[in-house]
Design a protein around this motif. Sequence first.
Motif, mmCIF file in Angstrom:
data_model
loop_
_atom_site.group_PDB
_atom_site.id
_atom_site.type_symbol
_atom_site.label_atom_id
_atom_site.label_comp_id
_atom_site.label_asym_id
_atom_site.label_seq_id
_atom_site.Cartn_x
_atom_site.Cartn_y
_atom_site.Cartn_z
ATOM 1 N N LEU A 896 41.240 26.544 41.218
ATOM 2 C CA LEU A 896 41.911 27.274 40.134
ATOM 3 C C LEU A 896 43.408 26.994 40.158
ATOM 4 O O LEU A 896 44.058 26.902 39.112
ATOM 5 C CB LEU A 896 41.669 28.779 40.288
ATOM 6 C CG LEU A 896 40.369 29.352 39.743
ATOM 7 C CD1 LEU A 896 40.221 30.797 40.175
ATOM 8 C CD2 LEU A 896 40.332 29.251 38.234
ATOM 9 N N ARG A 899 44.495 24.336 38.174
ATOM 10 C CA ARG A 899 44.266 24.609 36.743
ATOM 11 C C ARG A 899 43.067 23.857 36.189
ATOM 12 O O ARG A 899 43.059 23.397 35.052
ATOM 13 C CB ARG A 899 45.528 24.287 35.921
ATOM 14 C CG ARG A 899 46.709 25.158 36.332
ATOM 15 C CD ARG A 899 47.837 25.093 35.342
ATOM 16 N NE ARG A 899 48.901 26.012 35.724
ATOM 17 C CZ ARG A 899 50.007 26.215 35.021
ATOM 18 N NH1 ARG A 899 50.189 25.553 33.883
ATOM 19 N NH2 ARG A 899 50.928 27.061 35.433
ATOM 20 N N ASN A 902 36.333 25.867 34.398
ATOM 21 C CA ASN A 902 35.103 26.188 35.122
ATOM 22 C C ASN A 902 34.216 24.950 35.264
ATOM 23 O O ASN A 902 33.594 24.729 36.308
ATOM 24 C CB ASN A 902 34.341 27.305 34.407
ATOM 25 C CG ASN A 902 34.948 28.670 34.672
ATOM 26 O OD1 ASN A 902 35.958 28.781 35.366
ATOM 27 N ND2 ASN A 902 34.352 29.708 34.122
ATOM 28 N N VAL A 920 34.517 33.275 39.858
ATOM 29 C CA VAL A 920 35.821 33.663 39.296
ATOM 30 C C VAL A 920 35.840 35.164 39.018
ATOM 31 O O VAL A 920 36.814 35.867 39.327
ATOM 32 C CB VAL A 920 36.119 32.861 38.013
ATOM 33 C CG1 VAL A 920 37.366 33.399 37.321
ATOM 34 C CG2 VAL A 920 36.295 31.378 38.338
ATOM 35 N N ASP A 931 43.941 38.455 35.443
ATOM 36 C CA ASP A 931 43.425 37.305 34.717
ATOM 37 C C ASP A 931 43.524 36.068 35.600
ATOM 38 O O ASP A 931 43.938 36.131 36.771
ATOM 39 C CB ASP A 931 44.206 37.096 33.407
ATOM 40 C CG ASP A 931 45.721 37.103 33.627
ATOM 41 O OD1 ASP A 931 46.158 36.701 34.738
ATOM 42 O OD2 ASP A 931 46.445 37.503 32.705
ATOM 43 N N ARG A 932 43.151 34.917 35.031
ATOM 44 C CA ARG A 932 43.159 33.676 35.800
ATOM 45 C C ARG A 932 44.580 33.309 36.246
ATOM 46 O O ARG A 932 44.778 32.764 37.339
ATOM 47 C CB ARG A 932 42.566 32.532 34.969
ATOM 48 C CG ARG A 932 41.072 32.642 34.774
ATOM 49 C CD ARG A 932 40.574 31.552 33.838
ATOM 50 N NE ARG A 932 40.497 30.255 34.479
ATOM 51 C CZ ARG A 932 39.372 29.674 34.874
ATOM 52 N NH1 ARG A 932 38.220 30.312 34.729
ATOM 53 N NH2 ARG A 932 39.377 28.475 35.417
ATOM 54 N N GLU A 936 45.929 32.373 39.988
ATOM 55 C CA GLU A 936 46.657 31.153 40.350
ATOM 56 C C GLU A 936 47.825 31.460 41.292
ATOM 57 O O GLU A 936 48.236 30.597 42.075
ATOM 58 C CB GLU A 936 47.140 30.442 39.088
ATOM 59 C CG GLU A 936 46.001 29.809 38.298
ATOM 60 C CD GLU A 936 46.420 29.329 36.919
ATOM 61 O OE1 GLU A 936 47.627 29.361 36.628
ATOM 62 O OE2 GLU A 936 45.534 28.935 36.138
#
Length: 946
Positions: A896, A899, A902, A920, A931-932, A936
Motif C-alpha cells: 500500500l 500506492r 488492490n 485492507v 482511509d487508505r 500509507e
Amino acid sequence: MVEQLLCPRVVGRDAELVAVHETVAAAARGFGGGTVLLGEAGAGKSRLVDEARDAARARGLTVLGGRCVEVAGVPFGPFVEAVAAAERAGAPRGAALAAARTVLDRPAGGRDVSTPTEVAEAVLRLLREAAGGGGALLVVEDLHWADLETVAALDHLLAHSADHGAGCLVTLRPGGDAHGRARRWGDTRTARLVELLPLSGADVERMVRLCLGVDAVVTGLLEFVRERADGLPFLVEELLAGLRRSGALLPVDGGWQVIERRLRVTVPPTLADAVTAGFTALHPRTQGVLQAASLLGRRVAWDLLPRVTGLAPDVVLASLREATYAGFLAADPDDPGALRFRHALIRDHIAALLLAPERAVLARRALDAVDDVHPGLPGPWCALGAQLADMAGDRGRTARLLTELGGRELRRGALATATTHLERALELLDPEDSLLALEELVAAHALAGDVDAALERGVPALDERRARADAPARLLELELALGRALLIAGRYVEARRHAVRAGAVDTASAAVLSAQVDVSAGDPEQAEATARAAIRSGRLAPDAACEAWEVVGRAARLRDVEAAEQAFTTALDLAERHGLAASRARALHELGTVDLLDTMRTDRLGQARAAAIETGAAATLAVVDFHLAEALVARQRVAEGREAAGRAIATARRIGSSVLAPALLTLARSHAHELAVEAMEGALDRARACAPGDPEIEAGEWGRVRAMLALHRGEPAEARAALDRAVVALRAVPGHHFPHWGLWALLHAVTGGDPDTVADAASAPGGDTRFNRALVRTAEAVWRGPRDPRAAEERFVAGVADLGAYVDGEWLVHLVGWLAAPAAHRDGWGDPVGWLQAAVRWFADHDRPRLATSCRTGLRAVGGPVPRRGRGTSSVPDELLALGVSSREVDVLRLLGRRLTNNGIAEALVLSPRTVEKHVASLLRKTGSADRAALEAHAAVLSARP
C-alpha cells in the motif's frame, strides 16, 4: 447549520475533463497551448478550472491567473492578479517579475496605461520564467466581463504560447465581443474551444444521486430538479441545498425522505437579482405579459395570453419579442416554433414578483382560459389547472383537480406523488365531500405498502362506502386495497375476507387477491390455478393481470425456475407496456429472486430497488432489501449484507410489513457467519418478538442462523442437530420455502444420520433449486461411496459444478469439500486431500479460522500434507503486533505504501483481489485509520525501517 449538498465528483463532463487535463499535460511538457471553456452561468466552468488547478499543482506547475469583474475595475485585472499570485507563491524577484509589475502598475507620469501588447509581452516573459522552473498554467476566468484591452492582451498571449510554453485556460459565457473573439481562436486553432452543453437527464439524475449519496431517488424529486436546473450543475446543487433548508429533504436511515408537498423553489440570490433588474427595465405591458405567461408554465402558451391579459394578439406578440430580445425567453428546443422561458427559475422568480391579489386575478383568468381551450384538462393541463386554482384561492376546484391528478398518478404507479396530491386534496375538502379522495389515498397507501396508513384511513372509508351502497366499483377498489395491505402485513385470514367480499362485485379481480393470499400462505398449487383462471377470463385490468402473473411465477419458482422467469417477464412486459411503475418494480424484484435462487446475481434486485424508490413503493423496497441481504450474506459479503438487512428492517418497521422478522433473521445470520454470538442472539430475540410462535421464524432461527453458526465453528454434528429442529418446525408450514433442505441431507450423510433425508430433501418445496439440488447430489455421493465409488464421484462433481455456477460460489465449493472429504477418503473416491488443501487455503485467506483449523485436522487424519499457514513473509513490529496485525497484513501494508491498487497487490502476493480487499479492511479496522491514505502513513514508517 444545514449542509450544502455538493456533488463529490464532476458528472457528464468527460470530454471537457480530458481537454483540461490535456492542457495541463501540454504545459508540463512546455508545449503551451490554450483551452477556452464556453458555457453559461452554472454550467460547471469553475469546477473544471478547480480540476485543472489541482492537476497542475500535482504535477508541480506554477498556477497563475485571475478573473474579470462585472463592474469596471483595475485595467488588465486578470494579469494584475496573476503577478500578485506569482509574488505570493514566492517567485524569484527576477527581471521578468519586475518588468511585469512595472508595466501593470499605473505609471507616475507619461501615458496613462500600458498597451495590450506591452502587457502581453511582460506577462509572456513572466510565464516563460515560471515555466522554466517546471511548467506554468495561466487561468483567466469570466472573460465575458473583460475590457477590450484585456481580450487583446490575451489574444497576443495565446498566439505566442509556444514562446512562453505555459498552458492557458480561459472561461467565458456566450454572447458579447469576447465570445466572438473566442470563436475566432477556435477557427484559427489559436486555442481549443470547448463548449459546455447542459447535462442530459441521465446525468442530472446521476448528479442528484451523488449529491445525496443514494442509489436512487423518488421520481417527484428528479422531475422537480430536472425541470428547474436545465442541466446546469450549479443549479442542481443549489436546488437540492434549498430543499434541504426548507425541510423538503430530510435525512433518514442513512438516506433521504422526500416530502413532495414541500418541493418549493428557492431561486439563487444572484440569479434573482439579475432577473429583477432586467424585468424592471422592460415596458410595463411586457412585464404584464411575462407575468401572465409565467403562470401558464415553462413553455409560453401565447395563444392563451390574449385571453388572460386582455391585450390584442399583436400586442402580446410584440411584448414576447421584447422579452426574447432581453433574454427572458428563447426558442423551445423541443419545438423550434415555440417559445419558453430561458430558465425555469426565471419563470419561477417572475411569478414570485406578483403581489398576491395580482396573482389570484391572473390565475383565475388563466384557469378559465385553459379549461375552455383544453376541456377535461388532459395530460399536464390537469396539474397546471390545480396550481392555478390554488393560486386563485378556489379551494373546491383545487381539491377536485388534485383528486383527479392523484388518481391519474396512482394508476401510472407514481405512488409518492399520488399520495402528496391526495393528502392535499383532503385538507381542502369538507368531510362529506372527501370520500373519493380518501379512497384513492387508501389505494395509494396499500400499493406503496404503508399498511398502518392504509388500514387507519381505509376501514372508516369502507364503512361509509358500504353505508352509501351507491358505487359498487368504488366498493370493490376499497376491498382490494385493504386486502393488499393486510397481505403485506401477513394477516392472511383477514385479507381473504376482503377477497371474498370483493368477489361479490368482480370475481376476476377478487380471484387475483385470493391467489395472492394462497401463494403467500403456502398453497402454491391452488394459487397458480386461481391466477391462471383469472388471466384466461380476459377481464383483468393491466395492473391486476401483472399481479396474476406474479402469482403464477411465485408458485412455479420453487419447482421450475425457467417457468417462473417466463411468468415474471410477462408481468414486466405488461407493466412497461402500460406505464405501470409500481408493477414494474415488483416484477423486477421477482426476477431478482429467480437470480437469487439460480446464480446469486443481484443486478435485477438492484434495478428493482431503484424502481421501488423512484415510485415510492415502500413494501417492495423492504422485500428487495431483504433479498439483497440474503444474497450478499450467502456470498460472504457480510458487511454489505448486514447494511441491506438494516435498511429492510427500518422500512418494514415503518410500514408494518411482515418482512420485518425474516430480515431480522438475516441480520442474525450475518453475525453468525462472523461468530458474533451476542449480536446474533440479540437479533434473534427481536425476530421472535416480532412473530411469537411463528413456525417459519422458528425454522429460520434453527436452519438459517444456528446451523450456520455451527458450520462456521467447524461443527457439522451441531449444524445437523440445528437443522433437525428446523425440519420439525417446518412440518407446521408444509408449503414454506426453506433453502437448506439439501444441506440437511448432506449433514446427515457425513455424520452417519438418516439416509431417507435425501429423498425428503429432493421432494421438499424448492428441492430442485440449484443450491438444494447440488447438495442433494453431494449427499447422494456420500451414501453411494461405499457401494459405487465411481457413481459417487460423478454425483459429487455434478453437485460441485452446480455450486460453482453461483457468483462468489467458491466458499460453498470449499465447504462441501470439507464436509465430504472424510467419507470420500474412507470409501476411496474423489480427491479428499486436494479438497481439504484448497479449502484450508481459502478459509485461512478469508478470515474463517475455525474452518481452516478443522480442514488442517482433517488433512492430518487422512495423511495429507498441511499447507503452511498464510502468515506472510514480513516481521510484525511490536506496535502493530499489539493491534493484532498479522504478517500477511504487513505484506499488504508495505505494498500500500507503494500506492499499488488492490489488483496490483493481489498480483504481487499471488492472492485474489477479494482477499486483498479483506486484508485492507482489516488493516483499517485494526489501526483505526480513516482511509487508505492514513494507512500509507503506517507504511511510510515501515519503509523507513531496515
